[in-house]
Design a protein around this motif. Structure first.
Motif, short mmCIF file in Angstrom:
data_model
loop_
_atom_site.label_atom_id
_atom_site.label_comp_id
_atom_site.label_asym_id
_atom_site.label_seq_id
_atom_site.Cartn_x
_atom_site.Cartn_y
_atom_site.Cartn_z
N ASP A 123 0.81 -1.22 0.00
CA ASP A 123 0.00 0.00 0.00
C ASP A 123 0.85 1.27 0.00
OD1 ASP A 123 -2.38 -1.46 0.02
OD2 ASP A 123 -2.33 -1.64 2.21
N ALA A 124 2.14 1.14 -0.15
CA ALA A 124 3.03 2.31 -0.14
C ALA A 124 2.86 3.11 -1.43
CB ALA A 124 4.48 1.87 0.02
N ARG A 125 2.97 4.41 -1.32
CA ARG A 125 2.85 5.31 -2.46
C ARG A 125 3.68 6.57 -2.21
NH1 ARG A 125 0.68 1.44 -3.93
NH2 ARG A 125 -1.35 1.07 -4.85
N GLY A 126 3.92 7.30 -3.26
CA GLY A 126 4.57 8.59 -3.16
C GLY A 126 4.54 9.26 -4.51
N ALA B 35 5.37 7.23 12.94
CA ALA B 35 4.64 6.06 13.45
C ALA B 35 3.49 5.65 12.53
CB ALA B 35 4.10 6.34 14.85
N ASP B 36 3.03 6.53 11.64
CA ASP B 36 1.95 6.19 10.71
C ASP B 36 2.47 5.77 9.33
OD1 ASP B 36 2.80 8.62 9.70
OD2 ASP B 36 0.82 9.57 9.79
N GLY B 37 3.79 5.60 9.18
CA GLY B 37 4.37 5.16 7.91
C GLY B 37 4.54 6.25 6.86
N THR B 38 4.36 7.50 7.25
CA THR B 38 4.56 8.61 6.33
C THR B 38 5.93 9.24 6.58
OG1 THR B 38 3.59 10.27 7.80
CG2 THR B 38 2.09 9.13 6.26
N ALA B 39 6.40 10.00 5.61
CA ALA B 39 7.67 10.71 5.78
C ALA B 39 7.75 11.86 4.80
CB ALA B 39 8.84 9.77 5.57
N GLN B 40 8.56 12.83 5.17
CA GLN B 40 8.90 13.96 4.31
C GLN B 40 10.41 14.15 4.44
OE1 GLN B 40 6.67 17.24 5.81
NE2 GLN B 40 4.74 16.48 5.01
N SER B 41 11.03 14.47 3.33
CA SER B 41 12.47 14.71 3.34
C SER B 41 12.80 15.67 2.22
CB SER B 41 13.23 13.39 3.15
OG SER B 41 14.62 13.60 3.18
N SER B 42 13.85 16.44 2.40
CA SER B 42 14.31 17.33 1.33
C SER B 42 15.83 17.41 1.36
CB SER B 42 13.70 18.73 1.47
OG SER B 42 14.10 19.32 2.68
N LEU C 12 4.62 3.30 4.15
CA LEU C 12 5.88 2.59 4.41
C LEU C 12 5.82 1.99 5.81
CD1 LEU C 12 8.44 5.13 2.92
CD2 LEU C 12 7.52 3.06 1.85
N LEU C 13 6.83 1.23 6.17
CA LEU C 13 6.90 0.66 7.52
C LEU C 13 6.99 1.79 8.54
CD1 LEU C 13 9.42 -2.27 6.95
CD2 LEU C 13 6.91 -2.36 7.00
N GLU C 14 6.43 1.56 9.70
CA GLU C 14 6.42 2.57 10.76
C GLU C 14 7.79 2.69 11.41
OE1 GLU C 14 3.48 1.00 13.38
OE2 GLU C 14 1.87 1.24 11.91
N SER C 15 8.21 3.92 11.64
CA SER C 15 9.44 4.22 12.39
C SER C 15 10.66 3.46 11.86
CB SER C 15 9.22 3.93 13.88
OG SER C 15 8.12 4.64 14.36
N GLU C 16 10.86 3.51 10.55
CA GLU C 16 11.99 2.83 9.91
C GLU C 16 12.83 3.83 9.13
OE1 GLU C 16 13.29 -0.22 9.84
OE2 GLU C 16 11.78 -1.15 11.11
N ALA C 17 14.10 3.51 8.98
CA ALA C 17 15.01 4.33 8.18
C ALA C 17 14.94 3.91 6.72
CB ALA C 17 16.44 4.18 8.69
N TYR C 18 14.88 4.89 5.83
CA TYR C 18 14.85 4.68 4.39
C TYR C 18 15.84 5.64 3.74
CZ TYR C 18 10.43 2.05 4.60
OH TYR C 18 9.46 1.11 4.86
N VAL C 19 16.19 5.35 2.50
CA VAL C 19 16.98 6.27 1.69
C VAL C 19 16.43 6.22 0.27
CG1 VAL C 19 18.79 4.54 1.20
CG2 VAL C 19 19.31 6.98 1.01
N ALA C 20 16.31 7.38 -0.35
CA ALA C 20 15.88 7.47 -1.75
C ALA C 20 17.07 7.94 -2.57
CB ALA C 20 14.71 8.44 -1.89
N VAL D 146 16.77 -4.11 5.94
CA VAL D 146 15.55 -4.92 5.87
C VAL D 146 15.43 -5.73 7.16
CG1 VAL D 146 14.31 -6.73 4.63
CG2 VAL D 146 15.67 -5.06 3.35
N PRO D 147 14.34 -5.51 7.93
CA PRO D 147 14.16 -6.30 9.16
C PRO D 147 14.07 -7.79 8.86
CG PRO D 147 12.67 -4.41 9.12
CD PRO D 147 13.30 -4.50 7.76
N ASP D 148 14.64 -8.62 9.72
CA ASP D 148 14.69 -10.07 9.51
C ASP D 148 13.31 -10.70 9.40
OD1 ASP D 148 17.45 -10.06 9.52
OD2 ASP D 148 17.58 -10.47 11.68
N ASP D 149 12.31 -10.13 10.05
CA ASP D 149 10.98 -10.75 10.07
C ASP D 149 10.13 -10.44 8.83
OD1 ASP D 149 10.75 -8.07 10.81
OD2 ASP D 149 9.05 -8.45 12.12
N LEU D 150 10.66 -9.68 7.89
CA LEU D 150 9.91 -9.36 6.67
C LEU D 150 10.25 -10.32 5.55
CD1 LEU D 150 9.97 -5.48 6.40
CD2 LEU D 150 8.17 -6.95 7.28
#
Length: 161
Positions: free
Chosen positions: A43-46, A113-120, A66-74, A141-145
């Protein structure tokens, strides 16, 4: 130089900047889930708007689902999303040089915590027609996914706007 104006778009990357004599190229990017990312990102979008100009590139990113409270990089990538792997490799201003902020455009972010993020970010690198897509990766990537890739979202760079 004109003052910078940031206009946020939900689920987008927006690139802005430049001055009156500095030609600007704007591109729109819709970010969609990568199938190999599995159900955790179904259900992820952007979406993104990329504005590149002679003195650099500015990027603003908003995503959801996206996953809640996780680190990402674009990253900006050098192939379209249909490529295997989606987006190909990182776009590099100098393909023969190494990885890093002096040769690539990165956005590091952490989801709420809701799986949203903003970055610039602002990069002194000027991205052009060899920029094919934007890929959002999980930093770890968390091991349980049940994910076959660290790539969660991909969007092909559209035409000028």
């Amino acid at each position: 130089m004109f003052p910078r104006l940031w206009i946020p778009l939900f689920g987008s990357i927006m690139i802005t900047g430049g001055c009156a004599d500095d030609p600007e190229v704007s591109r729109h990017v819709d970010l969609q889930p990568i199938e190999a990312a599995g159900e955790s990102h179904a259900d992820a979008r952007g979406s993104a708007v990329v504005r590149s100009f002679a003195r650099g590139t500015d990027v603003e990113l908003e995503v959801e689902g996206l996953l809640e409270s996780e680190a990402y990089v674009a990253h900006i990538h050098n192939q379209p999303c249909q490529h295997d792997p989606p987006g190909g490799d990182h776009w590099k201003r100098d393909p023969d040089a190494g990885e890093g902020a002096d040769n690539e455009i990165h956005l590091n972010f952490h989801t709420f915590a809701d799986g949203t993020a903003q970055s610039s970010t602002h990069s002194g690198l000027e991205a052009h027609e060899d920029m094919k897509s934007i890929v959002v990766h999980l930093a770890t990537v968390p091991d349980d996914l049940d994910m076959k890739t660290d790539r969660a979202l991909c969007g092909d760079v559209g035409g000028d706007r």
